[in-house]
Design a protein around this motif. Structure first.
Motif, PDB file in Angstrom:
ATOM      1  N   ALA B 248       0.734  -0.705  -0.275  1.00  0.00           N
ATOM      2  CA  ALA B 248      -0.037  -0.012   0.041  1.00  0.00           C
ATOM      3  C   ALA B 248       1.411   1.000   0.233  1.00  0.00           C
ATOM      4  CB  ALA B 248      -1.005  -0.035   1.321  1.00  0.00           C
ATOM      5  N   ASP B 249       0.949   1.480  -1.206  1.00  0.00           N
ATOM      6  CA  ASP B 249       1.526   3.665  -0.668  1.00  0.00           C
ATOM      7  C   ASP B 249       0.823   4.144  -0.305  1.00  0.00           C
ATOM      8  OD1 ASP B 249       3.116   5.794  -2.200  1.00  0.00           O
ATOM      9  OD2 ASP B 249       3.317   4.674  -4.003  1.00  0.00           O
ATOM     10  N   GLU B 250       1.046   5.052   0.385  1.00  0.00           N
ATOM     11  CA  GLU B 250       0.214   6.196   1.585  1.00  0.00           C
ATOM     12  C   GLU B 250       1.346   6.980   1.397  1.00  0.00           C
ATOM     13  OE1 GLU B 250      -2.884   5.703   3.358  1.00  0.00           O
ATOM     14  OE2 GLU B 250      -3.494   4.022   2.282  1.00  0.00           O
ATOM     15  N   VAL B 251       1.955   7.094   0.041  1.00  0.00           N
ATOM     16  CA  VAL B 251       3.274   8.288   0.211  1.00  0.00           C
ATOM     17  C   VAL B 251       2.367   9.752   0.395  1.00  0.00           C
ATOM     18  CG1 VAL B 251       4.562   9.718  -0.471  1.00  0.00           C
ATOM     19  CG2 VAL B 251       5.299   7.514  -0.127  1.00  0.00           C
ATOM     20  N   GLN B 252       1.130   9.643  -0.868  1.00  0.00           N
ATOM     21  CA  GLN B 252       0.350  10.756  -0.795  1.00  0.00           C
ATOM     22  C   GLN B 252      -1.353  10.400   0.489  1.00  0.00           C
ATOM     23  OE1 GLN B 252       0.398  13.171  -4.078  1.00  0.00           O
ATOM     24  NE2 GLN B 252       0.875  11.730  -5.220  1.00  0.00           N
ATOM     25  N   PRO B 253      -1.510   9.913  -0.058  1.00  0.00           N
ATOM     26  CA  PRO B 253      -3.083   9.867   0.829  1.00  0.00           C
ATOM     27  C   PRO B 253      -2.930   9.658   2.323  1.00  0.00           C
ATOM     28  CG  PRO B 253      -3.236   7.617   0.064  1.00  0.00           C
ATOM     29  CD  PRO B 253      -2.024   8.871  -0.489  1.00  0.00           C
ATOM     30  N   GLY B 254      -1.585   9.359   2.979  1.00  0.00           N
ATOM     31  CA  GLY B 254      -1.661   9.563   4.653  1.00  0.00           C
ATOM     32  C   GLY B 254      -1.317  10.048   4.965  1.00  0.00           C
ATOM     33  N   PHE B 255      -1.253  10.320   6.563  1.00  0.00           N
ATOM     34  CA  PHE B 255      -1.870  11.018   7.314  1.00  0.00           C
ATOM     35  C   PHE B 255      -2.761  12.077   7.321  1.00  0.00           C
ATOM     36  CE2 PHE B 255       2.754   9.802   6.853  1.00  0.00           C
ATOM     37  CZ  PHE B 255       2.848   9.962   8.601  1.00  0.00           C
ATOM     38  N   GLY B 256      -3.794  11.237   7.313  1.00  0.00           N
ATOM     39  CA  GLY B 256      -5.147  12.050   7.021  1.00  0.00           C
ATOM     40  C   GLY B 256      -5.073  12.699   6.064  1.00  0.00           C
ATOM     41  N   ARG B 257      -5.239  12.479   4.989  1.00  0.00           N
ATOM     42  CA  ARG B 257      -5.323  13.167   3.677  1.00  0.00           C
ATOM     43  C   ARG B 257      -6.960  13.415   3.653  1.00  0.00           C
ATOM     44  NH1 ARG B 257      -4.292  18.066   0.419  1.00  0.00           N
ATOM     45  NH2 ARG B 257      -2.511  17.581   1.973  1.00  0.00           N
ATOM     46  N   THR B 258      -7.741  11.843   3.472  1.00  0.00           N
ATOM     47  CA  THR B 258      -8.235  11.241   3.155  1.00  0.00           C
ATOM     48  C   THR B 258      -9.500  12.055   4.185  1.00  0.00           C
ATOM     49  OG1 THR B 258      -8.414   9.727   4.071  1.00  0.00           O
ATOM     50  CG2 THR B 258      -7.843   9.542   1.998  1.00  0.00           C
ATOM     51  N   GLY B 259      -9.204  12.653   5.149  1.00  0.00           N
ATOM     52  CA  GLY B 259     -10.351  12.453   6.370  1.00  0.00           C
ATOM     53  C   GLY B 259     -11.039  10.990   6.892  1.00  0.00           C
ATOM     54  N   ARG B 260     -10.320  10.392   6.047  1.00  0.00           N
ATOM     55  CA  ARG B 260     -10.496   9.085   7.367  1.00  0.00           C
ATOM     56  C   ARG B 260      -9.689   8.177   8.162  1.00  0.00           C
ATOM     57  NH1 ARG B 260     -14.795   6.225   2.470  1.00  0.00           N
ATOM     58  NH2 ARG B 260     -15.593   8.393   1.706  1.00  0.00           N
ATOM     59  N   GLY B 261      -9.248   8.997   8.613  1.00  0.00           N
ATOM     60  CA  GLY B 261      -8.441   8.357   9.600  1.00  0.00           C
ATOM     61  C   GLY B 261      -6.540   8.510   9.307  1.00  0.00           C
ATOM     62  N   LEU B 262      -6.118   8.213   9.909  1.00  0.00           N
ATOM     63  CA  LEU B 262      -4.560   8.563   9.903  1.00  0.00           C
ATOM     64  C   LEU B 262      -4.441   7.138   7.769  1.00  0.00           C
ATOM     65  CD1 LEU B 262      -2.151   8.480  12.507  1.00  0.00           C
ATOM     66  CD2 LEU B 262      -2.315  10.151  10.679  1.00  0.00           C
ATOM     67  N   TRP B 263      -5.094   6.799   7.770  1.00  0.00           N
ATOM     68  CA  TRP B 263      -3.904   5.831   6.755  1.00  0.00           C
ATOM     69  C   TRP B 263      -6.037   5.543   5.682  1.00  0.00           C
ATOM     70  CZ3 TRP B 263       0.493   6.601   6.069  1.00  0.00           C
ATOM     71  CH2 TRP B 263       1.016   7.064   7.992  1.00  0.00           C
ATOM     72  N   ALA B 264      -5.298   5.485   4.451  1.00  0.00           N
ATOM     73  CA  ALA B 264      -6.272   5.732   3.305  1.00  0.00           C
ATOM     74  C   ALA B 264      -6.949   4.104   3.362  1.00  0.00           C
ATOM     75  CB  ALA B 264      -6.379   5.620   2.177  1.00  0.00           C
ATOM     76  N   VAL B 265      -5.543   3.349   3.401  1.00  0.00           N
ATOM     77  CA  VAL B 265      -6.307   1.758   2.713  1.00  0.00           C
ATOM     78  C   VAL B 265      -6.827   0.918   3.992  1.00  0.00           C
ATOM     79  CG1 VAL B 265      -3.972   0.979   4.436  1.00  0.00           C
ATOM     80  CG2 VAL B 265      -5.378  -0.242   2.755  1.00  0.00           C
ATOM     81  N   ALA B 266      -6.559   1.683   5.786  1.00  0.00           N
ATOM     82  CA  ALA B 266      -7.377   1.351   6.685  1.00  0.00           C
ATOM     83  C   ALA B 266      -8.548   1.658   6.484  1.00  0.00           C
ATOM     84  CB  ALA B 266      -6.975   1.597   8.096  1.00  0.00           C
ATOM     85  N   ALA B 267      -8.690   2.872   6.299  1.00  0.00           N
ATOM     86  CA  ALA B 267      -9.863   3.333   6.058  1.00  0.00           C
ATOM     87  C   ALA B 267     -11.183   1.977   4.810  1.00  0.00           C
ATOM     88  CB  ALA B 267     -10.280   5.038   5.735  1.00  0.00           C
ATOM     89  N   ALA B 268     -10.209   1.750   4.064  1.00  0.00           N
ATOM     90  CA  ALA B 268     -10.735   0.939   2.938  1.00  0.00           C
ATOM     91  C   ALA B 268     -11.278  -0.148   4.197  1.00  0.00           C
ATOM     92  CB  ALA B 268     -10.124   1.082   1.651  1.00  0.00           C
ATOM     93  N   GLY B 269     -10.880  -0.305   4.741  1.00  0.00           N
ATOM     94  CA  GLY B 269     -10.940  -2.229   5.398  1.00  0.00           C
ATOM     95  C   GLY B 269      -9.849  -2.911   5.038  1.00  0.00           C
ATOM     96  N   ALA B 270      -8.553  -3.106   4.155  1.00  0.00           N
ATOM     97  CA  ALA B 270      -7.685  -3.406   3.465  1.00  0.00           C
ATOM     98  C   ALA B 270      -6.544  -3.771   4.810  1.00  0.00           C
ATOM     99  CB  ALA B 270      -7.328  -3.393   2.024  1.00  0.00           C
ATOM    100  N   VAL B 271      -6.002  -4.967   4.488  1.00  0.00           N
ATOM    101  CA  VAL B 271      -4.919  -5.108   5.822  1.00  0.00           C
ATOM    102  C   VAL B 271      -3.337  -5.322   4.420  1.00  0.00           C
ATOM    103  CG1 VAL B 271      -3.712  -6.778   6.798  1.00  0.00           C
ATOM    104  CG2 VAL B 271      -6.033  -5.761   7.229  1.00  0.00           C
ATOM    105  N   PRO B 272      -2.938  -4.665   4.468  1.00  0.00           N
ATOM    106  CA  PRO B 272      -1.114  -4.759   2.934  1.00  0.00           C
ATOM    107  C   PRO B 272      -0.582  -5.502   3.870  1.00  0.00           C
ATOM    108  CG  PRO B 272      -0.981  -2.738   4.360  1.00  0.00           C
ATOM    109  CD  PRO B 272      -2.700  -3.285   4.491  1.00  0.00           C
ATOM    110  N   ASP B 273       0.570  -5.802   3.188  1.00  0.00           N
ATOM    111  CA  ASP B 273       1.863  -6.325   3.645  1.00  0.00           C
ATOM    112  C   ASP B 273       3.216  -5.490   4.074  1.00  0.00           C
ATOM    113  OD1 ASP B 273       0.805  -9.344   2.951  1.00  0.00           O
ATOM    114  OD2 ASP B 273       0.516  -8.727   1.339  1.00  0.00           O
ATOM    115  N   ILE B 274       2.852  -4.352   3.269  1.00  0.00           N
ATOM    116  CA  ILE B 274       4.098  -4.042   3.440  1.00  0.00           C
ATOM    117  C   ILE B 274       3.422  -1.802   2.623  1.00  0.00           C
ATOM    118  CG2 ILE B 274       5.986  -2.427   2.520  1.00  0.00           C
ATOM    119  CD1 ILE B 274       6.841  -4.959   1.445  1.00  0.00           C
ATOM    120  N   LEU B 275       3.340  -1.473   3.655  1.00  0.00           N
ATOM    121  CA  LEU B 275       3.063   0.354   4.133  1.00  0.00           C
ATOM    122  C   LEU B 275       4.159   0.850   3.515  1.00  0.00           C
ATOM    123  CD1 LEU B 275      -0.423   0.898   5.693  1.00  0.00           C
ATOM    124  CD2 LEU B 275       2.030   3.063   5.246  1.00  0.00           C
ATOM    125  N   THR B 276       4.077   1.931   2.749  1.00  0.00           N
ATOM    126  CA  THR B 276       4.969   2.658   2.651  1.00  0.00           C
ATOM    127  C   THR B 276       4.151   4.593   2.577  1.00  0.00           C
ATOM    128  OG1 THR B 276       5.102   3.143  -0.209  1.00  0.00           O
ATOM    129  CG2 THR B 276       6.352   1.839   1.004  1.00  0.00           C
TER     130      THR B 276
END
Lengths: 432, 432
Positions: B248-276
């Motif tokens: 999960a490349d969270e370089v752009q959506p991470g740290f709250g940008r989507t307004g749904r928690g810190l990580w967009a992938v977590a807001a989506a309910g998906a579980v990555p093996d690696i997060l950047t």
């Protein structure tokens, strides 16, 4: 602890015993990504000049760190960062008087003809970009490096960093030659040039072709070789004749460390096509750069978009400018030459069975630790930890991991050098 | 000016006309490595919150910069950097209470099971490392990304960044699928999963095998797609079934940008093996990280030495801690949700023939600019420069370069959003 040629990158890195609660916390958060110095890792809280202070108040003399090159927490660099970070810290797609002025000043020092700067965040990124440019411009893939080279940590530059491999070795399109030293007998430059020529012929015979000769100008991870810098001139000539590009990796020797001007490759009289720089560039502020012939950069820009978010930002430029100011105003190149010579003379004069060759120039020295005629990496490790016990920090390098690596901040004083020499003599020769 | 899918990375980058003396200086020092925003580049001198001030005193509303995410020159981040840089700025081979505490705090937020952190200097380095780990652990080379993906600038991550190619395209071991959007009709998640499955089958049929699905959780460079985040859950399942790793490349959506928690992938309910992660991590201080399952990191460390000189240093950790403090204490995630919704509603309500779809969530919005039914990248470029004339900065993205990219600092106020909406309405609909 056993140290082989594959452990050089981390040979001073231990994971600690886990009894230290802070080590346990480190392992829980960074796991296998954590490497710590010394058998008993140190929690540092502050640093100034060539000294670092641990949490328990112990003050260590730092003969290891080449990043805070003008001195830890140098007030002029600190002030420049503090001032600029409060005003503007943004990307290089805006014009910034700070960045434009720094670029011009830096460019004026660099021995690459018709050069342009591409800023990056790290020396790894600079070397990665340099390889891409060389490969694109030649249409070839093969690269020649020295046998214990280290050029960074991306996928592409790990391939040209034999010391990073703990399993297996570099791919077939990367060829290794010994650094310019005793391996070549009396004609070091000629031998080095011949080895490079043979490696290039091998790359061509095996269908890879030759893109670049990539070379740390002081051969840091090889164990610090500065015997005969005419080897660099000869290698540049061989490289050019073969149609490849000479990439001078000045990430470690650059910014005055050798005591012979800002750039070791220029001191050697060689002219690279591309030059990379990093570590001491911002005295710890993360910044690096690649300088390349304008035509090579232009050809690359036709094929690829390239942008580097943090690189060349005004805070980096302010830090970099302050570093150049301090090097000039405090005469740090002359100090590196004088204190480096004092250290080297002192080390060479020691009569100890465990000390082999002493190499290097300026404030980048290598001291082989031996048992009889054989490399003794375990002995080097013991010495590093014994010096740590005497509040002095050094590291190790070299193909066999037996070369003590001495590369303090360039502000190291004669008194500090003498303190190290005294302790080192006690540990290797015996009580005075 | 003609804009094709190959120019997205630099579509707001002009070289200026050279009449501006500072532009001329820039070109002389950075040459083809220089990219500048806008037809008339801006010299910036300072910035605060969501505003940047040019050398001539003009104040621009910044709806572009996602790096100074808690606001340009935020006093708490500035103070943290100023304090720490004066005390200690060194590498992560020493223990540092600042870094250890930050690591634990960051790790507690990340949706990767049994995770450990490897710090890097840039998102590019983080993705480069993630790919190496996925390839080593699978023994395969193939990677699937979206068709206008951007994952960074090293040799390895450029291969998985189709927008970076100005000549030719990605290599055969990289396969492209459309982002989860209208291309898949009514069943976006199902269509995305099927496309991924087909791409993986192609990689396997052609002998590359499948190492990783690498995905920006909000598909920034594809044009900002956040239609149906269940697509990420479906893709994770397909990836795992095929024996690959989900990065999960969270370089752009991470740290709250989507307004749904810190990580967009977590807001989506998906579980990555690696997060950047990267860009906003230090609000402009150069820092990034890769978080991976402990077992993957341990396997990598057996094969390769890895160290990153500047990464995880105490100044970075201090900056990163301050960023997390500000996000929490100033309620920036809630602000991103509220002001983002206000912007999106306002844009959606505009009745203009040049506005196509409005997409995104939180403070990352994409607005397609169209001529009839067709993408209109020239129209997007004209709008960007017209907005610049009205002292508002936005960018563009998307496969055809016709999607306005709106991603201001997360502190953007409702009043600032309304100012943009008013000017944008004038430019696209006409005078009120």
């Amino acid at each position: 602890m056993s140290v082989t040629s594959r452990d050089i990158l981390d040979m001073n890195a231990f994971h600690g015993d886990g009894d230290d609660p802070l080590v346990a916390r480190r392992l829980a958060s960074m796991g296998a990504a954590s490497t710590l110095f010394f058998e008993r890792p140190i929690e540092m809280v502050s640093a100034q000049g060539a000294e670092m202070t641990a949490a328990d108040g112990t003050v260590f003399l730092d003969l290891y760190n080449n990043v805070p090159s003008v001195g830890h927490s140098h007030p002029r660099v600190v002030g420049a960062v503090q001032d600029q970070v409060a005003r503007l810290n943004t990307n290089s797609r805006y014009l910034s008087a700070v960045t434009e002025a720094y670029s011009e000043r830096l460019l004026a020092t660099v021995p690459v003809p018709d050069a342009r700067i591409a800023y990056t965040c790290s020396g790894s990124e600079a070397n990665d970009l340099a390889l891409r440019i060389a490969r694109l411009s030649t249409g070839k893939r093969g690269v020649v490096v020295t046998e214990a080279a280290y050029h960074g940590n991306t996928a592409a530059v790990t391939e040209v960093s034999p010391v990073s491999y703990r399993q297996g070795g570099v791919p077939d399109h990367v060829r290794l030659i010994p650094p310019p030293g005793p391996a070549y007998g009396n004609d070091i430059a000629g031998g080095f040039a011949s080895a490079l020529r043979a490696a290039i012929a091998g790359l061509e015979a095996d269908g890879h072709g030759f893109a670049a000769f990539l070379c740390d100008s002081i051969f840091s991870s090889d164990g610090v070789f500065a015997f005969d810098w005419s080897a660099l001139v000869a290698a540049a000539e061989v490289t050019r004749t073969a149609g490849g590009f000479y990439i001078a990796d000045e990430v470690q020797p650059g910014f005055g460390r050798t005591g012979r001007g800002l750039w070791a490759v220029a001191a050697a009289g060689a002219v690279p096509d591309i030059l990379t720089m990093g570590k001491p560039m911002g005295n710890g502020f993360p910044m690096a750069a690649m300088v390349a012939r304008a035509d090579l950069l232009a050809r690359f820009a036709e094929a690829f978009g390239y942008f580097n978010t943090f690189a060349g930002n005004p805070v980096a430029a302010a830090a970099g400018s302050a570093v150049l100011d301090v090097i000039e105003d405090e005469g740090l190149i002359a100090n590196a030459a004088a204190v480096g010579a004092r250290l080297k003379d002192g080390l060479t004069a020691l009569d100890s069975p465990v000390i082999g060759a002493v190499r290097g120039c300026g404030l980048y020295l290598g001291v082989d630790i031996v048992a009889g005629d054989a490399p003794d990496p375990d002995g080097a490790t013991r010495l590093i930890n014994a010096l740590r016990g005497r509040r002095i920090m050094v590291g190790a390098a070299g193909r066999f991991g037996h070369t003590l690596k001495i590369r303090p901040p360039l502000c190291l004083s004669a008194e500090q050098a003498d303190r190290f020499l005294g302790v080192f003599a006690e540990l290797t020769v015996g009580p005075a």
